[in-house]
Motif scaffolding. Structure first.
Motif, mmCIF file in Angstrom:
data_model
loop_
_atom_site.group_PDB
_atom_site.id
_atom_site.type_symbol
_atom_site.label_atom_id
_atom_site.label_comp_id
_atom_site.label_asym_id
_atom_site.label_seq_id
_atom_site.Cartn_x
_atom_site.Cartn_y
_atom_site.Cartn_z
ATOM 1 N N VAL B 41 -1.303 -7.436 -2.455
ATOM 2 C CA VAL B 41 -1.064 -6.109 -3.014
ATOM 3 C C VAL B 41 -1.142 -6.192 -4.533
ATOM 4 N N ASP B 42 -1.878 -5.302 -5.140
ATOM 5 C CA ASP B 42 -1.860 -5.201 -6.600
ATOM 6 C C ASP B 42 -1.867 -3.730 -6.983
ATOM 7 N N GLU B 43 -2.108 -3.445 -8.265
ATOM 8 C CA GLU B 43 -2.006 -2.048 -8.681
ATOM 9 C C GLU B 43 -3.008 -1.140 -7.985
ATOM 10 N N GLY B 44 -4.063 -1.727 -7.446
ATOM 11 C CA GLY B 44 -5.071 -0.938 -6.731
ATOM 12 C C GLY B 44 -4.710 -0.709 -5.273
ATOM 13 N N GLY B 45 -3.562 -1.228 -4.826
ATOM 14 C CA GLY B 45 -3.133 -1.044 -3.440
ATOM 15 C C GLY B 45 -3.306 -2.301 -2.608
ATOM 16 N N ILE B 46 -3.307 -2.109 -1.287
ATOM 17 C CA ILE B 46 -3.385 -3.262 -0.380
ATOM 18 C C ILE B 46 -4.821 -3.742 -0.264
#
Lengths: 395, 80
Positions: B41-46
């Motif tokens: 998971v990062d700022e762009g989502g899963i």
């Protein structure tokens, strides 16, 4: 009686890489940086261990020992993801997981038969689902379960019937908590096995090992608490804030980061801590959570520095959804003053201002005096008909 | 290598995403073995990651749930 199981993933990082790339199954493999870097082996496969390669060894030394060693760059996010999945599975099946590290955990039961069947089942599921093996040790003492999990690695399973008898026959170096230096010192006194610790009068132990003498005595008699292998020392100081409504607004998010920074500073000042690893946690409205971490060049503790560095991290993030929660934590904690020079504030004026602000807060409450940038938060609360009283409490 | 957006034919169902075929450098590559998958998971989502073997190559594919895009992250030869 409580029965403990210690589950330890066998050469975790290397095993995950081999599961992803099965064509390396028969090759010696190490997880680490590239051969030109000055990094060390993070994890070595069992084939690599046949060449004497182990975790912590510099890569150049590992390559000297085994020139055809396969080196795979570490993918920490991948290992964390697999670790979380495995621990989730253990929690579901055993119901009481106590994680100890990324690849180790404890769980317990009041019944020996129950813990044996659960452990065997968990081992089987890990093998089927994650294509890696785990070793498990079971005993009625936590420390003994941990030692026992090393007994038949890899894919081992070992139940200790008589914990005291078992530990007393162990080499002192096998006991968690007895490192290389302590082992060497014990050996120099002719102590090679745990049972020999009992032969030494306590006054002699005390003379040579000071506060460690109590631990050694507890090990030899197994009168050691099961409240060990618990991460209770302060590793980080931080806080989170869940927004009343999910938000995209930069000024609102920064206001809360500022307030969190001030809370952190209070705690850091109280405990004389400083840290150099800053982590900002973001949780989207759909509960997806991610973190951004920055290792700072210097140790910090003041709210201004925490806020400034956190804002830089925040600015580097491109949010795609409104935030539900934001959090800041400072890791790499150490005692202030031990490593650097006092006084706390380089600038005397800053120091006096800080003391003055803190005394107002102590006297009249946390919210009695606020920074202009935090006004957003308090302004909203006042507008929302929540009035701050003289002591700073919301009423 | 830098991540490169690719087109993938995949099966979505029963809570699973299984890539079957993908297109890269003008070639059609059939997924012969899906060896591993994990989630980050990062700022762009899963993001869902897939380790794939086809012929004598290993491919690391990534699927972004928020953008519904597929990326090729890494390729290496399986010949040691």
């Amino acid at each position: 009686m409580i029965w403990w199981a210690h589950l330890d993933m066998d050469s975790f990082f290397a095993s995950v890489e081999i599961a992803s790339r099965p064509y390396y199954k028969d090759s010696p493999l190490a997880v680490g940086g590239n051969e030109h870097s000055r990094t060390v082996v993070a994890s070595a496969s069992y084939k690599a261990r046949e060449y004497g390669i182990k975790s912590g060894m510099p890569l150049y030394e590992a390559l000297n020992r085994c020139p055809h060693l396969v080196i795979v760059n570490p993918d920490i996010e991948k290992y964390i993801s697999i670790s979380k999945d495995i621990f989730g599975l253990v929690e579901n099946l055993a119901g009481n997981i106590l994680p100890y590290s990324i690849d180790e955990c404890f769980f317990y039961s009041k019944s020996k038969d129950d813990i044996i069947s659960k452990s065997l089942y968990i081992k089987r599921i890990i093998k089927e689902k994650f294509k890696i093996t785990a070793s498990c040790g079971i005993a009625d003492k936590k420390i003994v379960a941990k030692i026992a999990s090393d007994e038949k690695k890899p894919d081992g399973f070992f139940v200790v019937e008589d914990s005291l008898k078992y530990i007393r026959e162990k080499d002192v170096g096998d006991v968690p908590g007895i490192g290389r230096k302590l082992k060497k010192k014990l050996n120099s006194l002719g102590i090679y096995y745990v049972k020999q610790i009992d032969d030494i009068p306590f006054t002699i132990l005390r003379k040579h090992f000071k506060q460690y003498s109590y631990f050694l005595k507890e090990i030899a008699t197994l009168k050691i608490s099961d409240n060990i292998f618990v991460y209770d020392e302060v590793k980080s100081v931080g806080n989170t804030h869940t927004f009343e409504k999910d938000t995209f607004k930069k000024e609102e998010i920064l206001s809360y980061i500022s307030i969190i920074s001030q809370h952190m500073e209070q705690r850091l000042l109280e405990d004389f801590f400083e840290g150099n690893k800053l982590t900002v946690t973001f949780r989207y409205s759909n509960f997806q959570t991610f973190t951004k971490q920055k290792k700072l060049e210097r140790y910090i503790y003041s709210s201004e520095e925490i806020f400034d560095e956190s804002s830089k991290i925040f600015d580097s993030v491109n949010l795609v959804m409104p935030l539900r929660l934001v959090g800041v934590s400072l890791g790499g904690i150490r005692k202030r003053g031990v490593y650097g020079s006092l006084p706390f504030f380089e600038n005397e004026k800053d120091c006096r201002l800080k003391e003055c602000l803190n005394s107002i807060k102590r006297e009249f409450g946390e919210s009695s005096i606020i920074k202009l940038r935090d006004l957003y938060v308090f302004d909203r609360k006042i507008k929302g008909r929540r009035i701050i009283n003289r002591t700073g409490d919301l009423v | 290598m830098n991540k490169e957006q690719i087109f993938v034919l995949a099966y979505f169902g029963k809570g699973k995403i299984v890539p079957r075929i993908f297109f890269w450098k003008g070639k059609v590559i059939k997924v012969e073995k899906l060896t591993y998958s994990w989630k980050t998971v990062d700022e762009g989502g899963i993001k869902i990651h897939f380790s794939i073997i086809s012929g004598s190559f290993y491919y690391h594919l990534l699927y972004s749930l928020s953008s519904s895009r597929w990326y090729l992250i890494d390729v290496e030869s399986t010949v040691i």
